[in-house]
Design a protein around this motif. Structure first.
Motif, PDB file in Angstrom:
ATOM      1  N   GLY A  55     -45.338 -69.304 118.496  1.00 61.30           N
ATOM      2  CA  GLY A  55     -46.315 -68.270 118.181  1.00 61.30           C
ATOM      3  C   GLY A  55     -45.731 -66.883 118.032  1.00 61.30           C
ATOM      4  O   GLY A  55     -46.471 -65.886 118.123  1.00 61.30           O
ATOM      5  N   GLY A  56     -44.407 -66.785 117.774  1.00 61.54           N
ATOM      6  CA  GLY A  56     -43.768 -65.477 117.625  1.00 61.54           C
ATOM      7  C   GLY A  56     -44.424 -64.643 116.534  1.00 61.54           C
ATOM      8  O   GLY A  56     -44.782 -65.151 115.469  1.00 61.54           O
ATOM      9  N   ARG A  57     -44.560 -63.340 116.789  1.00 62.06           N
ATOM     10  CA  ARG A  57     -45.322 -62.468 115.889  1.00 62.06           C
ATOM     11  C   ARG A  57     -44.650 -62.260 114.539  1.00 62.06           C
ATOM     12  O   ARG A  57     -45.321 -61.989 113.538  1.00 62.06           O
ATOM     13  CB  ARG A  57     -45.551 -61.110 116.552  1.00 62.06           C
ATOM     14  CG  ARG A  57     -46.461 -61.183 117.775  1.00 62.06           C
ATOM     15  CD  ARG A  57     -46.706 -59.780 118.343  1.00 62.06           C
ATOM     16  NE  ARG A  57     -47.603 -59.835 119.491  1.00 62.06           N
ATOM     17  CZ  ARG A  57     -48.012 -58.761 120.156  1.00 62.06           C
ATOM     18  NH1 ARG A  57     -47.580 -57.555 119.784  1.00 62.06           N
ATOM     19  NH2 ARG A  57     -48.823 -58.880 121.184  1.00 62.06           N
ATOM     20  N   PHE A  58     -43.320 -62.349 114.495  1.00 59.87           N
ATOM     21  CA  PHE A  58     -42.627 -62.030 113.247  1.00 59.87           C
ATOM     22  C   PHE A  58     -42.917 -63.067 112.154  1.00 59.87           C
ATOM     23  O   PHE A  58     -43.313 -62.711 111.048  1.00 59.87           O
ATOM     24  CB  PHE A  58     -41.124 -61.923 113.491  1.00 59.87           C
ATOM     25  CG  PHE A  58     -40.331 -61.653 112.242  1.00 59.87           C
ATOM     26  CD1 PHE A  58     -40.429 -60.439 111.591  1.00 59.87           C
ATOM     27  CD2 PHE A  58     -39.509 -62.633 111.695  1.00 59.87           C
ATOM     28  CE1 PHE A  58     -39.718 -60.193 110.426  1.00 59.87           C
ATOM     29  CE2 PHE A  58     -38.796 -62.398 110.532  1.00 59.87           C
ATOM     30  CZ  PHE A  58     -38.900 -61.179 109.903  1.00 59.87           C
ATOM     31  N   TYR A  67     -45.099 -73.585 116.031  1.00 59.20           N
ATOM     32  CA  TYR A  67     -44.415 -74.152 117.193  1.00 59.20           C
ATOM     33  C   TYR A  67     -42.890 -74.114 117.072  1.00 59.20           C
ATOM     34  O   TYR A  67     -42.193 -74.791 117.818  1.00 59.20           O
ATOM     35  CB  TYR A  67     -44.884 -75.584 117.433  1.00 59.20           C
ATOM     36  CG  TYR A  67     -46.315 -75.660 117.901  1.00 59.20           C
ATOM     37  CD1 TYR A  67     -46.665 -75.372 119.216  1.00 59.20           C
ATOM     38  CD2 TYR A  67     -47.335 -76.007 117.018  1.00 59.20           C
ATOM     39  CE1 TYR A  67     -47.973 -75.427 119.643  1.00 59.20           C
ATOM     40  CE2 TYR A  67     -48.652 -76.064 117.440  1.00 59.20           C
ATOM     41  CZ  TYR A  67     -48.971 -75.769 118.751  1.00 59.20           C
ATOM     42  OH  TYR A  67     -50.276 -75.825 119.168  1.00 59.20           O
ATOM     43  N   ALA A  68     -42.362 -73.321 116.148  1.00 60.09           N
ATOM     44  CA  ALA A  68     -40.916 -73.236 115.950  1.00 60.09           C
ATOM     45  C   ALA A  68     -40.270 -72.375 117.034  1.00 60.09           C
ATOM     46  O   ALA A  68     -40.920 -71.574 117.714  1.00 60.09           O
ATOM     47  CB  ALA A  68     -40.616 -72.663 114.576  1.00 60.09           C
ATOM     48  N   VAL A  69     -38.941 -72.539 117.170  1.00 59.16           N
ATOM     49  CA  VAL A  69     -38.141 -71.753 118.109  1.00 59.16           C
ATOM     50  C   VAL A  69     -36.903 -71.248 117.368  1.00 59.16           C
ATOM     51  O   VAL A  69     -36.237 -72.015 116.670  1.00 59.16           O
ATOM     52  CB  VAL A  69     -37.706 -72.589 119.328  1.00 59.16           C
ATOM     53  CG1 VAL A  69     -36.833 -71.759 120.264  1.00 59.16           C
ATOM     54  CG2 VAL A  69     -38.917 -73.133 120.067  1.00 59.16           C
ATOM     55  N   ASP A  70     -36.597 -69.956 117.522  1.00 57.93           N
ATOM     56  CA  ASP A  70     -35.414 -69.350 116.906  1.00 57.93           C
ATOM     57  C   ASP A  70     -34.367 -69.064 117.975  1.00 57.93           C
ATOM     58  O   ASP A  70     -34.655 -68.374 118.971  1.00 57.93           O
ATOM     59  CB  ASP A  70     -35.779 -68.037 116.198  1.00 57.93           C
ATOM     60  CG  ASP A  70     -36.571 -68.256 114.921  1.00 57.93           C
ATOM     61  OD1 ASP A  70     -36.693 -69.415 114.485  1.00 57.93           O
ATOM     62  OD2 ASP A  70     -37.084 -67.258 114.373  1.00 57.93           O
ATOM     63  N   PHE A  71     -33.146 -69.548 117.732  1.00 59.87           N
ATOM     64  CA  PHE A  71     -32.023 -69.295 118.635  1.00 59.87           C
ATOM     65  C   PHE A  71     -31.050 -68.336 117.953  1.00 59.87           C
ATOM     66  O   PHE A  71     -30.654 -68.560 116.806  1.00 59.87           O
ATOM     67  CB  PHE A  71     -31.291 -70.594 118.972  1.00 59.87           C
ATOM     68  CG  PHE A  71     -32.134 -71.606 119.704  1.00 59.87           C
ATOM     69  CD1 PHE A  71     -32.266 -71.553 121.084  1.00 59.87           C
ATOM     70  CD2 PHE A  71     -32.793 -72.611 119.011  1.00 59.87           C
ATOM     71  CE1 PHE A  71     -33.033 -72.496 121.760  1.00 59.87           C
ATOM     72  CE2 PHE A  71     -33.564 -73.553 119.667  1.00 59.87           C
ATOM     73  CZ  PHE A  71     -33.686 -73.493 121.056  1.00 59.87           C
ATOM     74  N   ALA A  72     -30.643 -67.280 118.655  1.00 54.74           N
ATOM     75  CA  ALA A  72     -29.651 -66.338 118.122  1.00 54.74           C
ATOM     76  C   ALA A  72     -28.278 -66.993 118.175  1.00 54.74           C
ATOM     77  O   ALA A  72     -27.658 -67.069 119.232  1.00 54.74           O
ATOM     78  CB  ALA A  72     -29.659 -65.053 118.923  1.00 54.74           C
ATOM     79  N   MET A  73     -27.795 -67.455 117.039  1.00 50.12           N
ATOM     80  CA  MET A  73     -26.502 -68.138 116.966  1.00 50.12           C
ATOM     81  C   MET A  73     -25.635 -67.445 115.918  1.00 50.12           C
ATOM     82  O   MET A  73     -26.070 -67.275 114.769  1.00 50.12           O
ATOM     83  CB  MET A  73     -26.696 -69.611 116.600  1.00 50.12           C
ATOM     84  CG  MET A  73     -27.518 -70.396 117.615  1.00 50.12           C
ATOM     85  SD  MET A  73     -27.893 -72.111 117.097  1.00 50.12           S
ATOM     86  CE  MET A  73     -26.250 -72.831 117.109  1.00 50.12           C
ATOM     87  N   PRO A  74     -24.435 -67.037 116.267  1.00 46.64           N
ATOM     88  CA  PRO A  74     -23.537 -66.428 115.275  1.00 46.64           C
ATOM     89  C   PRO A  74     -23.282 -67.372 114.104  1.00 46.64           C
ATOM     90  O   PRO A  74     -23.297 -68.595 114.266  1.00 46.64           O
ATOM     91  CB  PRO A  74     -22.257 -66.180 116.080  1.00 46.64           C
ATOM     92  CG  PRO A  74     -22.687 -66.152 117.505  1.00 46.64           C
ATOM     93  CD  PRO A  74     -23.828 -67.112 117.604  1.00 46.64           C
ATOM     94  N   GLU A  75     -23.055 -66.812 112.944  1.00 44.60           N
ATOM     95  CA  GLU A  75     -22.771 -67.639 111.769  1.00 44.60           C
ATOM     96  C   GLU A  75     -21.568 -68.541 112.034  1.00 44.60           C
ATOM     97  O   GLU A  75     -20.553 -68.102 112.573  1.00 44.60           O
ATOM     98  CB  GLU A  75     -22.506 -66.756 110.549  1.00 44.60           C
ATOM     99  CG  GLU A  75     -23.738 -66.034 110.052  1.00 44.60           C
ATOM    100  CD  GLU A  75     -23.518 -65.385 108.696  1.00 44.60           C
ATOM    101  OE1 GLU A  75     -22.994 -66.066 107.798  1.00 44.60           O
ATOM    102  OE2 GLU A  75     -23.870 -64.198 108.551  1.00 44.60           O
ATOM    103  N   GLY A  76     -21.708 -69.802 111.667  1.00 47.68           N
ATOM    104  CA  GLY A  76     -20.636 -70.760 111.853  1.00 47.68           C
ATOM    105  C   GLY A  76     -20.724 -71.552 113.142  1.00 47.68           C
ATOM    106  O   GLY A  76     -19.893 -72.443 113.374  1.00 47.68           O
ATOM    107  N   SER A  77     -21.734 -71.268 113.993  1.00 49.12           N
ATOM    108  CA  SER A  77     -21.900 -72.016 115.237  1.00 49.12           C
ATOM    109  C   SER A  77     -22.335 -73.453 114.921  1.00 49.12           C
ATOM    110  O   SER A  77     -23.097 -73.699 113.975  1.00 49.12           O
ATOM    111  CB  SER A  77     -22.953 -71.356 116.126  1.00 49.12           C
ATOM    112  OG  SER A  77     -22.588 -70.032 116.440  1.00 49.12           O
ATOM    113  N   VAL A  78     -21.860 -74.404 115.714  1.00 46.67           N
ATOM    114  CA  VAL A  78     -22.166 -75.812 115.484  1.00 46.67           C
ATOM    115  C   VAL A  78     -23.625 -76.098 115.830  1.00 46.67           C
ATOM    116  O   VAL A  78     -24.127 -75.683 116.881  1.00 46.67           O
ATOM    117  CB  VAL A  78     -21.242 -76.717 116.310  1.00 46.67           C
ATOM    118  CG1 VAL A  78     -21.656 -78.190 116.178  1.00 46.67           C
ATOM    119  CG2 VAL A  78     -19.799 -76.538 115.869  1.00 46.67           C
TER     120      VAL A  78
END
Length: 336
Positions: free
Chosen positions: A68-71, A79-90
């Motif tokens: 339910g994130g506002r963005f 129901y999605a989830v965003d993870f802050a992952m640097p580019e190239g992370s497995v």
């Protein structure tokens, strides 16, 4: 992706598309009875799917947008989830399944919402109407191809920053056959299993060599009830569809009409790329054969490689007396 497209047989150039018209309704959850093969699973089937965080064990990433994130987590993505992952992370498979979509040709990101379909992604079918989607992946970083069987914890690609995206991250969601996100829980997230925005989580998603029997999700026969179409039987295999075969669909209409149509649109909507009309009997029944002949010639950027899928939106609906037709809903499919 659900869509509402108004189509005209005399003016196929005019198409209005409204995204995210399919609204999640928890009261419409469907429990699947394995002893009743005729029952459909359009929303959340049971038993639940055990997921693990979609990155290697002992690595930790921050949740920058939760359920339910506002963005951008509303409608189809609620129901999605965003993870802050640097580019190239497995990125790893959250559960075992069959890869039904790989897109990796896109290179850039933008804050233009119309770029939602221009993000690299991988979609895995876990059977019984469950799919996981891994979005915004790095250009040409897929470690799997369309049709591959993957095990839980297996590396499948690398995170990136493509499509409608403000920063490098992994957008993850569990979804149904329509692409609507559904509630998820991770076995390696403490508490109720639902990642919370602003918290960091350590993965316990250890790769395994165990290869379970994967049964592909069937074509959703009740997907087009909103269009007045009930499909009884079909030889369509689900969402990963070969184009070199003859298919059959039979069913009944829920409203009076003499003609129906099955058609394919680009995933973002627009003018139909392929369509076939079929007659409806006086009692409302229909039974017809069709092929996807000619689709490859008109589809933009048709890929013959299993490392780049061909996504479409498929719909079946009734034709109005004036020859026009529209659809409240569509099924994401990938043709080969």
């Amino acid at each position: 992706m659900g869509l509402d497209a108004k189509l005209s047989s005399w003016n196929s150039l005019w198409v209005a598309v409204i995204f995210n018209v399919f609204v999640w309704n928890p009261s419409r959850l469907v429990a699947f009875d394995p002893d009743c093969p005729s029952q459909d699973r359009l929303f959340v089937p049971s038993p639940p799917l055990e997921l693990r965080l979609p990155f290697p064990p002992q690595t930790a990433y921050l949740v920058i947008q939760g359920v339910g994130g506002r963005f951008s987590h509303y409608g189809m993505n609620y129901y999605a989830v965003d993870f802050a992952m640097p580019e190239g992370s497995v990125v790893c498979a959250a559960a075992a399944g069959r890869v039904v979509c790989v897109q990796q040709r896109f290179k850039t990101n933008t804050m233009d919402p119309t770029a939602r379909t221009r993000a690299n992604r991988i979609v895995i079918d876990h059977g019984n109407g469950y799919f996981t989607q891994y979005l915004h992946l790095l250009h040409n970083s897929a470690l799997v191809k369309e049709g591959d069987i993957v095990t839980q914890g297996q590396p499948i690609g690398r995170s990136g920053n493509t499509g409608y995206s403000s920063q490098p991250h992994l957008h993850f969601q569990l979804q149904d056959t329509l692409g609507q996100s559904v509630p998820l829980r991770f076995a390696d997230v403490p508490g109720d299993g639902v990642p919370m925005e602003g918290k960091e989580y350590i993965s316990q998603n250890k790769a395994t060599t165990e290869c379970k029997t994967i049964v592909s999700s069937p074509f959703p026969r009740n997907a087009f009830l909103q269009n007045g179409i009930e499909v009884y039987t079909t030889t369509l295999p689900g969402v990963l569809i070969p184009t070199d075969r003859i298919y059959r669909i039979s069913g009944k209409t829920l409203a009076r009409s003499t003609e129906g149509v099955i058609f394919l649109l680009p995933p973002e909507g627009g003018t139909p790329l392929w369509s076939q009309r079929f007659p409806i009997q006086n009692d409302g029944s229909f039974d017809f054969d069709f092929t996807f002949q000619g689709l490859r010639a008109v589809a933009p950027e048709w890929s013959t490689e299993l490392h780049e899928s061909n996504p479409f939106a498929l719909a079946i609906t009734l034709v109005d007396q004036n020859g026009s037709y529209w659809s409240d809903v569509s099924v994401p499919v990938f043709l080969r």
